[in-house]
Design an enzyme around this catalytic site. Structure first.
Site, PDB file in Angstrom:
ATOM      1  N   CYS A  75       0.915  -0.996  -0.036  1.00 24.29           N
ATOM      2  CA  CYS A  75       0.166  -0.026   0.015  1.00 24.29           C
ATOM      3  C   CYS A  75       0.943   1.290   0.191  1.00 24.29           C
ATOM      4  CB  CYS A  75      -0.873  -0.123   1.269  1.00 24.29           C
ATOM      5  SG  CYS A  75      -1.855   1.430   1.582  1.00 24.29           S
ATOM      6  N   HIS A 161      -2.043  -4.875 -10.032  1.00 23.07           N
ATOM      7  CA  HIS A 161      -2.916  -4.007 -10.931  1.00 23.07           C
ATOM      8  C   HIS A 161      -3.179  -4.171 -12.271  1.00 23.07           C
ATOM      9  CE1 HIS A 161      -2.440  -0.652  -7.896  1.00 23.07           C
ATOM     10  NE2 HIS A 161      -1.321  -1.515  -7.225  1.00 23.07           N
ATOM     11  N   GLU A 210     -10.016   0.013  -6.219  1.00 16.64           N
ATOM     12  CA  GLU A 210      -9.083  -0.712  -5.352  1.00 16.64           C
ATOM     13  C   GLU A 210      -9.805  -1.817  -4.917  1.00 16.64           C
ATOM     14  OE1 GLU A 210      -6.633   0.583  -2.102  1.00 16.64           O
ATOM     15  OE2 GLU A 210      -6.489   2.718  -2.706  1.00 16.64           O
ATOM     16  N   CYS A 219      -4.704   6.423  -4.885  1.00 15.81           N
ATOM     17  CA  CYS A 219      -4.181   4.953  -4.450  1.00 15.81           C
ATOM     18  C   CYS A 219      -2.559   4.947  -4.995  1.00 15.81           C
ATOM     19  CB  CYS A 219      -4.686   3.892  -5.378  1.00 15.81           C
ATOM     20  SG  CYS A 219      -3.946   2.153  -5.451  1.00 15.81           S
ATOM     21  N   GLY A 222      -1.416   2.258  -7.347  1.00 19.09           N
ATOM     22  CA  GLY A 222      -2.167   2.298  -8.796  1.00 19.09           C
ATOM     23  C   GLY A 222      -1.478   3.457  -9.616  1.00 19.09           C
TER      24      GLY A 222
HETATM   25  N1  LIG Z   1      -6.388  -2.043  -2.257  1.00 20.93           N
HETATM   26  C1  LIG Z   1      -4.875  -2.347  -2.514  1.00 20.93           C
HETATM   27  C2  LIG Z   1      -4.042  -2.209  -1.235  1.00 20.93           C
HETATM   28  C3  LIG Z   1      -3.802  -0.728  -1.063  1.00 20.93           C
HETATM   29  C4  LIG Z   1      -3.463   0.114  -2.093  1.00 20.93           C
HETATM   30  C5  LIG Z   1      -3.612   1.599  -1.880  1.00 20.93           C
HETATM   31  N2  LIG Z   1      -4.280   2.220  -0.881  1.00 20.93           N
HETATM   32  C6  LIG Z   1      -2.203   2.231  -2.115  1.00 20.93           C
HETATM   33  O1  LIG Z   1      -2.198   3.464  -1.616  1.00 20.93           O
HETATM   34  O2  LIG Z   1      -1.316   1.756  -2.905  1.00 20.93           O
HETATM   35  C7  LIG Z   1      -4.591  -3.975  -2.610  1.00 20.93           C
HETATM   36  O3  LIG Z   1      -5.617  -4.894  -2.352  1.00 20.93           O
HETATM   37  O4  LIG Z   1      -3.747  -4.479  -3.365  1.00 20.93           O
END
Ligand SMILES: N[C@H](CCC[C@H](N)C(=O)O)C(=O)O
Length: 276
Positions: A75, A161, A210, A219, A222
């Site tokens: 994250c 991703h 997400e 994100c 992302g």
């Molecule tokens: N939902 C993401 C984790 C949080 C990523 C996001 N909050 C960031 O800032 O990278 C996953 O399931 O891989």
């Protein structure tokens, strides 16, 4: 049981952080889901646990749980808040940290202006490492969503991703196509889905559906994934400003085998306790 937590956010992507360096907080999936709920609980996109590390030259261990209760590997916005947290709580006096995650080491650095730059590691393009069902590495992959054919970039920043190019971020089908792609069978561990509008070779607009949460205001991983995909398509330079609904990140990638660097804010919101 009363548990203390800290609420933080990175561009509106928000987190409940627990200090487990000298505690042993262990939450069930149901408890995590309850805490993340915005009306019945505290409300957050992810829960983060700060843990001590027993590995040489590693400062802390970083564990991440999505609002749906699932533990995940990485994250980006959370990493900046994690770094700000351990410094502000006096858990370290370092400004350059080495943090262990389920997808390897990341290295946050506290900048003079308070922003935080995180070395997010080298992006993984091999379908096996994403994971994504495909025979070989491609710049883009054709993929059926229902009866519609799309082209996506597929990449791992430690977490999976999918990245789609759109003409207008405002009309991007985030809730429909994002939700379906996130659960697509070709992503055996599901995926985060980014919709990227390229403004010019150093500016993009981005919205992200997400995994385990839905659309968030920002994100970090992302943003990293989108810039790498855009660069590989020869549409973006090595330093890109990513404009997300919650604000801007700067992403740097020098090309194959290089680590992705993400720079942005991390904000303390409040301290609290929750009764479980
Ligand atoms: N939902 C993401 C984790 C949080 C990523 C996001 N909050 C960031 O800032 O990278 C996953 O399931 O891989």
């Amino acid at each position: 049981m009363q548990i203390a937590f800290t609420k933080m956010q990175g561009l509106g992507n928000d987190f409940i952080i627990f200090d487990n360096t000298s505690n042993s907080i262990s939450l069930t999936t149901e408890q995590i889901r309850f805490i993340a709920r915005r009306r019945f609980g505290v409300g957050c996109d992810q829960l983060l646990f700060v843990e001590a590390s027993n590995k040489p030259n590693v400062d802390f261990r970083y564990r991440i749980f999505n609002a749906d209760g699932e533990e995940v590997q990485q994250c980006g916005n959370g990493a900046r808040c994690f770094a700000r947290f351990v410094v502000d709580k006096g858990l370290t006096d370092k400004k350059n940290l080495v943090i262990e995650t389920h997808s390897g080491l990341i290295c946050p650095q506290i900048e003079e202006n308070g922003d935080i730059t995180v070395n997010m590691g080298v992006p993984r393009l091999n379908p096996v490492d994403i994971p994504f069902n495909a025979d070989k590495v491609e710049l883009q992959y054709p993929i059926m969503v229902g009866t519609d054919l799309y082209k996506i970039g597929a990449i791992s920043i430690g977490n999976p991703h999918a990245v789609l190019l759109v003409d207008s971020i405002e009309t991007a089908p985030v809730e429909t196509v994002g939700a379906k792609l996130s659960l697509h069978h070709r992503f055996p561990q599901r995926a985060n889905v980014s919709f990227m509008q390229i403004i010019d070779n150093s500016n993009i607009k981005l919205r992200v559906y997400e995994r385990g949460v839905g659309e968030t205001l920002a994100c970090g991983t992302g943003a990293c994934a989108a810039v790498v995909v855009g660069q590989r398509l020869k549409r973006l330079d090595s330093i890109v400003t990513v404009n997300l609904p919650g604000g801007q990140l700067q992403i740097q990638w020098a090309g194959p085998d290089a680590a992705v660097l993400m720079t942005g804010p991390a904000v303390h919101v409040f301290e609290g306790t929750i009764e479980l």
